[in-house]
Enzyme design. Sequence first.
Site, short mmCIF file in Angstrom:
data_model
loop_
_atom_site.label_atom_id
_atom_site.label_comp_id
_atom_site.label_asym_id
_atom_site.label_seq_id
_atom_site.Cartn_x
_atom_site.Cartn_y
_atom_site.Cartn_z
CB THR A 120 3.99 14.54 3.60
OG1 THR A 120 3.89 14.78 5.00
CG2 THR A 120 5.38 14.05 3.23
CE LYS A 150 6.95 4.18 4.00
NZ LYS A 150 5.73 4.07 3.19
N GLY A 151 7.18 -0.82 6.55
CA GLY A 151 7.25 -1.37 7.90
C GLY A 151 7.68 -2.83 7.87
CE LYS A 152 7.28 -8.94 4.02
NZ LYS A 152 6.63 -9.93 3.19
CB VAL A 209 4.68 -13.98 -1.70
CG1 VAL A 209 5.44 -13.81 -3.00
CG2 VAL A 209 5.55 -14.70 -0.66
N GLY A 222 1.93 5.24 8.94
CA GLY A 222 1.28 4.08 9.51
C GLY A 222 1.99 2.87 8.94
CG HIS A 223 5.70 2.54 8.80
ND1 HIS A 223 6.98 2.98 8.96
CD2 HIS A 223 5.14 3.37 7.89
CE1 HIS A 223 7.18 4.04 8.17
NE2 HIS A 223 6.07 4.29 7.52
N GLY A 242 3.49 6.16 -0.71
CA GLY A 242 3.38 5.66 0.67
C GLY A 242 2.65 4.33 0.73
CG ASP A 243 0.00 3.69 3.01
OD1 ASP A 243 0.55 3.80 4.12
OD2 ASP A 243 -0.93 4.43 2.64
CD GLU A 244 5.52 3.34 -0.86
OE1 GLU A 244 5.60 3.32 0.40
OE2 GLU A 244 5.58 4.39 -1.52
CD GLN A 280 5.23 10.52 5.69
OE1 GLN A 280 6.32 11.01 5.88
NE2 GLN A 280 4.53 9.98 6.66
P1 GDP Z 1 4.04 1.25 4.99
O1 GDP Z 1 3.36 2.51 5.40
O2 GDP Z 1 4.88 1.41 3.77
O3 GDP Z 1 4.79 0.58 6.10
O4 GDP Z 1 2.87 0.24 4.57
P2 GDP Z 1 1.50 -0.04 5.37
O5 GDP Z 1 1.81 -0.86 6.55
O6 GDP Z 1 0.74 1.22 5.56
O7 GDP Z 1 0.69 -0.84 4.27
C1 GDP Z 1 1.18 -2.03 3.74
C2 GDP Z 1 0.19 -3.18 4.06
O8 GDP Z 1 0.51 -4.30 3.28
C3 GDP Z 1 0.27 -3.67 5.49
O9 GDP Z 1 -1.01 -4.08 5.90
C4 GDP Z 1 1.23 -4.85 5.43
O10 GDP Z 1 1.02 -5.80 6.46
C5 GDP Z 1 0.87 -5.40 4.09
N1 GDP Z 1 1.96 -6.07 3.36
C6 GDP Z 1 3.27 -5.73 3.28
N2 GDP Z 1 3.92 -6.50 2.40
C7 GDP Z 1 2.99 -7.38 1.91
C8 GDP Z 1 3.01 -8.42 0.92
O11 GDP Z 1 4.03 -8.72 0.30
N3 GDP Z 1 1.81 -9.06 0.66
C9 GDP Z 1 0.65 -8.75 1.32
N4 GDP Z 1 -0.46 -9.41 1.00
N5 GDP Z 1 0.60 -7.76 2.23
C10 GDP Z 1 1.74 -7.10 2.51
P1 IMO Z 2 3.30 5.89 5.37
O1 IMO Z 2 4.61 6.13 6.07
C1 IMO Z 2 0.21 7.40 2.69
C2 IMO Z 2 -0.50 11.73 2.78
C3 IMO Z 2 -1.84 12.21 3.33
C4 IMO Z 2 -2.02 13.47 2.50
C5 IMO Z 2 -0.60 14.01 2.40
C6 IMO Z 2 -0.27 15.10 3.40
O2 IMO Z 2 2.36 4.99 6.11
O3 IMO Z 2 3.54 5.45 3.97
P2 IMO Z 2 0.23 15.08 6.00
O4 IMO Z 2 -0.63 14.67 7.17
O5 IMO Z 2 1.52 14.32 5.90
O6 IMO Z 2 0.45 16.57 5.92
O7 IMO Z 2 -0.66 14.73 4.71
O8 IMO Z 2 0.27 12.91 2.59
N1 IMO Z 2 0.26 10.85 3.69
C7 IMO Z 2 0.39 9.52 3.52
N2 IMO Z 2 -0.14 8.70 2.60
N3 IMO Z 2 1.06 6.91 3.62
C8 IMO Z 2 1.63 7.73 4.53
O9 IMO Z 2 2.59 7.34 5.38
C9 IMO Z 2 1.26 9.11 4.54
N4 IMO Z 2 1.62 10.17 5.30
C10 IMO Z 2 1.00 11.24 4.76
O10 IMO Z 2 -2.86 11.27 3.11
O11 IMO Z 2 -2.44 13.13 1.21
MG MG Z 3 1.45 3.23 5.81
#
Ligand code: GDP
Ligand code: IMO
Ligand code: MG
Length: 427
Positions: A238, A16-18, A413, A40-41, A12-14, A223
């Site tokens: 999850t 995806k939102g961007k 970047v 959280g995107h 997660g948090d790779e 996720q």
């Molecule tokens: P998601 O859950 O996969 O949508 O990712 P999150 O939004 O939780 O976390 C990704 C974070 O990295 C966010 O704060 C984005 O604004 C940031 N982000 C995305 N792509 C890049 C990138 O290429 N470089 C940098 N520095 N930040 C990025």
């Molecule tokens: P995005 O879409 C990172 C993790 C939680 C916990 C596990 C189970 O922003 O990438 P849950 O509340 O889903 O039952 O929790 O999954 N988790 C995430 N970690 N990014 C997320 O979403 C997550 N959604 C759930 O931290 O370890």
């Molecule tokens: Mg996220």
Amino acid sequence: MPALVLLGAQWGDEGKGKATDLLGGSVDYVVRYQGGNNAGHTVVVGDQKYALHLLPSGILSPGCTPVIGNGVVVDPSVLLSELSGLNERGVDTSKLLISGNAHVITPYNVTVDKVTERFLGKRKIGTTGRGIGPTYADKINRVGIRVQDLYDESILTQKVEAALDVKNQILTKLYNRRAIAVDQVVEELLGYAEQIRPYVADTVLVLNQALDENKVVLFEGGQGTLLDIDHGTYPFVTSSNPTAGGACTGAGVGPTKISRVIGILKAYTTRVGSGPFPTELFDEDGEALRRIGGERGVTTGRDRRCGWFDAVIARYATRVNGLTDFFLTKLDVLTGWEQIPVCVAYEIDGQRVEELPYSQTDFHHAKPVYETLPGWSEDITKAKSFSDLPKNAQNYVKALEEMSGAPISAIGVGPGRDETIEINSFL
Ligand code: GDP
Ligand code: IMO
Ligand code: MG
């Protein structure tokens, strides 16, 4: 090639939102197919930053219809506050469609999530506390509440009664909590019904008709692959299927319609919550990745655990999702390291292992085997094409591509929409 899936290739948090937002301008529909407001995107448009939890990131693209599919779990209060937050900032949300078959996160499911975690103590999953797991459990147990139930008071009351029958026993006898009153829950849920009604639709029909008309549909995963209930690091996962197959069940679209599956891959690794993480760093490098990458959870504000890139995981994501492409994000965060270790295999009980072990015990024992690649110090945030990158950054990307099993078609970047190097077009 009208249907694309975009999903997280790690924990997660790779980014995806961007990535979704970037494509949003060129697609007709963006569909969430699983998860809920545990996501959280973050999307950065110009000087505006948006944090989306339940709504698809396509909501920020005016030409695009955002859809919440049947596989998603919907907390009505979060939905309404997210919508009004966007409306206050001038975003038009009127096109949103929500499946009547999506399940509702009820207040008692949020309570059960929190008390269960407390009860687990040291063995807790580290959930987001948003009621996700208990709501999916109710769905599978066939005592869930669906969005369509909000429009039939008698059915809603019967279903809430059935669900609370057992839950109140658990809450009072096992967890020593107060019982939850059926009437109170029904009243709260009915209070949301009329505000949500304009969005409720037969999204399966809408999406299949759109695909028949050759419209472009993007499925946005929440996720990531390693948090998948079937293919992730169970039980530290999850409760849904973020992997590519989840797009079919979670939106009601057949696998023959999916033409491209894009894995979003961070140039290093992060994880939130408990569970194994072979390349996790506990030293100043981990601290630096957290600081430079801004690695703090968008939903819970928890610090993310940070580590080096893990190619074993990337290969696994390619396999279980049938990835056609990678979108490599946050390459800019690695600027400044002289040497960058990359995990190419694991050592488990003295043996070198190239693929993700299927046994949980083995994965807990996995130690990373690193190869070290030379770093770069030049600022890369203004790079517009691959050739703009310093040679060592190019070689880092090429090495990751070779190890991961699918072409890297875009590179992030920076967080902004335009801070992206496009190598192969996605559309
Ligand atoms: P998601 O859950 O996969 O949508 O990712 P999150 O939004 O939780 O976390 C990704 C974070 O990295 C966010 O704060 C984005 O604004 C940031 N982000 C995305 N792509 C890049 C990138 O290429 N470089 C940098 N520095 N930040 C990025
Ligand atoms: P995005 O879409 C990172 C993790 C939680 C916990 C596990 C189970 O922003 O990438 P849950 O509340 O889903 O039952 O929790 O999954 N988790 C995430 N970690 N990014 C997320 O979403 C997550 N959604 C759930 O931290 O370890
Ligand atoms: Mg996220």
